[in-house]
Design a protein around this motif. Structure first.
Motif, PDB file in Angstrom:
ATOM      1  N   ALA A   1     -22.557 104.790  54.315  1.00 23.80           N
ATOM      2  CA  ALA A   1     -23.135 103.446  54.253  1.00 23.80           C
ATOM      3  C   ALA A   1     -23.765 103.017  55.572  1.00 23.80           C
ATOM      4  O   ALA A   1     -24.855 102.427  55.587  1.00 23.80           O
ATOM      5  CB  ALA A   1     -22.057 102.449  53.832  1.00 23.80           C
ATOM      6  N   GLN A   2     -23.105 103.307  56.692  1.00 23.09           N
ATOM      7  CA  GLN A   2     -23.638 102.883  57.989  1.00 23.09           C
ATOM      8  C   GLN A   2     -24.929 103.611  58.330  1.00 23.09           C
ATOM      9  O   GLN A   2     -25.914 102.998  58.759  1.00 23.09           O
ATOM     10  CB  GLN A   2     -22.595 103.124  59.081  1.00 23.09           C
ATOM     11  CG  GLN A   2     -23.043 102.652  60.466  1.00 23.09           C
ATOM     12  CD  GLN A   2     -21.971 102.854  61.530  1.00 23.09           C
ATOM     13  OE1 GLN A   2     -20.912 103.405  61.260  1.00 23.09           O
ATOM     14  NE2 GLN A   2     -22.253 102.429  62.750  1.00 23.09           N
ATOM     15  N   THR A   3     -24.938 104.936  58.111  1.00 25.79           N
ATOM     16  CA  THR A   3     -26.147 105.717  58.399  1.00 25.79           C
ATOM     17  C   THR A   3     -27.275 105.328  57.458  1.00 25.79           C
ATOM     18  O   THR A   3     -28.450 105.266  57.852  1.00 25.79           O
ATOM     19  CB  THR A   3     -25.848 107.223  58.282  1.00 25.79           C
ATOM     20  OG1 THR A   3     -24.752 107.551  59.130  1.00 25.79           O
ATOM     21  CG2 THR A   3     -27.057 108.055  58.669  1.00 25.79           C
ATOM     22  N   ARG A   4     -26.925 105.058  56.205  1.00 24.19           N
ATOM     23  CA  ARG A   4     -27.927 104.641  55.227  1.00 24.19           C
ATOM     24  C   ARG A   4     -28.614 103.357  55.686  1.00 24.19           C
ATOM     25  O   ARG A   4     -29.845 103.237  55.619  1.00 24.19           O
ATOM     26  CB  ARG A   4     -27.238 104.437  53.873  1.00 24.19           C
ATOM     27  CG  ARG A   4     -28.177 104.077  52.736  1.00 24.19           C
ATOM     28  CD  ARG A   4     -27.375 103.820  51.473  1.00 24.19           C
ATOM     29  NE  ARG A   4     -28.258 103.650  50.332  1.00 24.19           N
ATOM     30  CZ  ARG A   4     -28.209 104.350  49.223  1.00 24.19           C
ATOM     31  NH1 ARG A   4     -27.322 105.311  49.095  1.00 24.19           N
ATOM     32  NH2 ARG A   4     -29.041 104.118  48.227  1.00 24.19           N
ATOM     33  N   ALA A   5     -27.838 102.386  56.160  1.00 26.63           N
ATOM     34  CA  ALA A   5     -28.424 101.134  56.639  1.00 26.63           C
ATOM     35  C   ALA A   5     -29.343 101.381  57.825  1.00 26.63           C
ATOM     36  O   ALA A   5     -30.429 100.795  57.925  1.00 26.63           O
ATOM     37  CB  ALA A   5     -27.313 100.152  57.010  1.00 26.63           C
ATOM     38  N   GLN A   6     -28.928 102.262  58.741  1.00 25.47           N
ATOM     39  CA  GLN A   6     -29.772 102.586  59.892  1.00 25.47           C
ATOM     40  C   GLN A   6     -31.081 103.234  59.448  1.00 25.47           C
ATOM     41  O   GLN A   6     -32.159 102.913  59.978  1.00 25.47           O
ATOM     42  CB  GLN A   6     -29.016 103.520  60.835  1.00 25.47           C
ATOM     43  CG  GLN A   6     -27.831 102.867  61.545  1.00 25.47           C
ATOM     44  CD  GLN A   6     -27.003 103.867  62.322  1.00 25.47           C
ATOM     45  OE1 GLN A   6     -27.117 105.081  62.129  1.00 25.47           O
ATOM     46  NE2 GLN A   6     -26.148 103.375  63.206  1.00 25.47           N
ATOM     47  N   MET A   7     -31.002 104.132  58.464  1.00 29.79           N
ATOM     48  CA  MET A   7     -32.206 104.822  57.995  1.00 29.79           C
ATOM     49  C   MET A   7     -33.153 103.861  57.282  1.00 29.79           C
ATOM     50  O   MET A   7     -34.378 103.997  57.370  1.00 29.79           O
ATOM     51  CB  MET A   7     -31.824 105.983  57.079  1.00 29.79           C
ATOM     52  CG  MET A   7     -31.199 107.168  57.800  1.00 29.79           C
ATOM     53  SD  MET A   7     -32.277 107.846  59.085  1.00 29.79           S
ATOM     54  CE  MET A   7     -33.733 108.275  58.139  1.00 29.79           C
ATOM     55  N   GLN A   8     -32.607 102.891  56.566  1.00 31.52           N
ATOM     56  CA  GLN A   8     -33.464 101.885  55.938  1.00 31.52           C
ATOM     57  C   GLN A   8     -34.254 101.121  56.990  1.00 31.52           C
ATOM     58  O   GLN A   8     -35.458 100.871  56.824  1.00 31.52           O
ATOM     59  CB  GLN A   8     -32.603 100.935  55.101  1.00 31.52           C
ATOM     60  CG  GLN A   8     -32.001 101.568  53.868  1.00 31.52           C
ATOM     61  CD  GLN A   8     -30.892 100.727  53.262  1.00 31.52           C
ATOM     62  OE1 GLN A   8     -30.497  99.694  53.808  1.00 31.52           O
ATOM     63  NE2 GLN A   8     -30.368 101.153  52.125  1.00 31.52           N
ATOM     64  N   ASP A   9     -33.581 100.774  58.088  1.00 27.32           N
ATOM     65  CA  ASP A   9     -34.273 100.051  59.163  1.00 27.32           C
ATOM     66  C   ASP A   9     -35.301 100.942  59.860  1.00 27.32           C
ATOM     67  O   ASP A   9     -36.398 100.479  60.219  1.00 27.32           O
ATOM     68  CB  ASP A   9     -33.255  99.515  60.168  1.00 27.32           C
ATOM     69  CG  ASP A   9     -32.391  98.401  59.588  1.00 27.32           C
ATOM     70  OD1 ASP A   9     -32.854  97.710  58.656  1.00 27.32           O
ATOM     71  OD2 ASP A   9     -31.249  98.232  60.053  1.00 27.32           O
TER      72      ASP A   9
END
Length: 301
Positions: free
Chosen positions: A194-202
């Motif tokens: 979840a944390q990496t996914r949020a970073q990749m979205q940004d």
């Protein structure tokens, strides 16, 4: 204290409405018209996967395609990429028919698809080298893209030495190195935590702001679709048909605080209605036949 009712997902602020007016004035990048796909196999009835799909995407628009499992999302993007053929209908990129893969369409898959025997830089150079670009030029371009995705210090690393998010940034850089007109992304962040996914979205939103690029993004995640998109194309399943195309009312630029804003929540509720209708949730017939596998008298509910 009662909470205020949510606005309709159809309501738009003046700023959002003005943005959509500007988008609609841009040239159309991608046109999908009356597209259907039927899979056939020996001794098996034909299976209609996509049925009469029609939509268009404007230049520099960010369109998310959302739907339940089995709705044909990945089949649709593979047809647009030229990796599969439609049974009927057409796909046009700047009014030219799409019949096979081409450099004007970049593709990013869920599973990274990096060559393990090549370094990060060599992976990004690969498409340009195959296209006959001299090595010195392909190398210089690769370094530019790696710098843009924040991986300049890892150009000589190998894929197995990278985290999942870093691998996907390499995959995005490799797709962008070929200078596509449209970037096709098939659930690219689904395998990330979840944390990496949020970073990749940004990261993706920042790239989209800086690069002249149209994006078609497949996802099954409601929050992701609302956070990223200009519009959301919702597919129903069995067969895949367009249920609705939603103009996202959440203002840009996006931030994480908007997840609890009324426009975001109203859009989330509409997606829930389309993909998980109340009638289905109240009648879970597929769960009623599960046998009891414990003898304990302790009831968990």
């Amino acid at each position: 204290m009662s909470s205020s009712p949510l606005p309709s997902y159809l309501e738009q602020s003046p700023e959002v409405a003005a943005r959509f007016a500007r988008i609609q004035q841009r040239p159309i990048t991608l046109t999908v018209q009356n597209l259907s796909k039927t899979f056939t196999a020996p001794n098996t009835p034909p299976r209609l996967t996509l049925d009469n799909i029609s939509f268009h995407v404007h230049h520099r628009e960010f369109l998310c395609v959302l739907g339940p499992s089995g709705c044909g999302k990945s089949t649709l993007i593979r047809i647009i990429a030229g990796l599969e053929q439609a049974s009927s209908g057409s796909v046009l990129l700047y009014n030219k028919p799409v019949q096979s893969p081409g450099p004007e369409r970049g593709m990013v898959f869920q599973n990274y698809s990096l060559f393990p025997w090549l370094t990060v830089k060599e992976n990004v150079m690969f498409g340009r080298t195959i296209a006959g670009i001299p090595d010195f030029l392909a190398e210089a371009e690769a370094r530019q893209w790696l710098s843009l995705v924040g991986l300049a210090d890892y150009e000589n690393a190998y894929p197995h030495q990278l985290s999942g998010g870093m691998k996907q940034r390499v995959a995005i850089a490799r797709a962008l190195a070929n200078k596509p007109r449209i970037l096709l992304m098939d659930e690219p962040f689904a395998a990330l935590d979840a944390q990496t996914r949020a970073q990749m979205q940004d990261y993706l939103l920042e790239l989209w702001r800086k690069v002249d690029l149209t994006i078609l993004f497949i996802t099954h995640d409601f929050d992701e679709a609302i956070y990223l998109s200009d519009r959301i194309l919702v597919l129903s399943a069995n067969p895949g048909r367009i249920a609705e195309i939603i103009q996202n009312p959440v203002p840009r630029p996006r931030n994480r605080q908007q997840f609890t804003s009324p426009p975001f929540l109203a859009t989330y509720n509409r997606l829930q209605e389309l993909i998980h209708p109340v009638s289905l949730l109240q009648n879970p017939s597929n769960l009623s036949n599960i046998p009891r596998l414990t003898h304990t008298t302790d009831q968990v509910e």
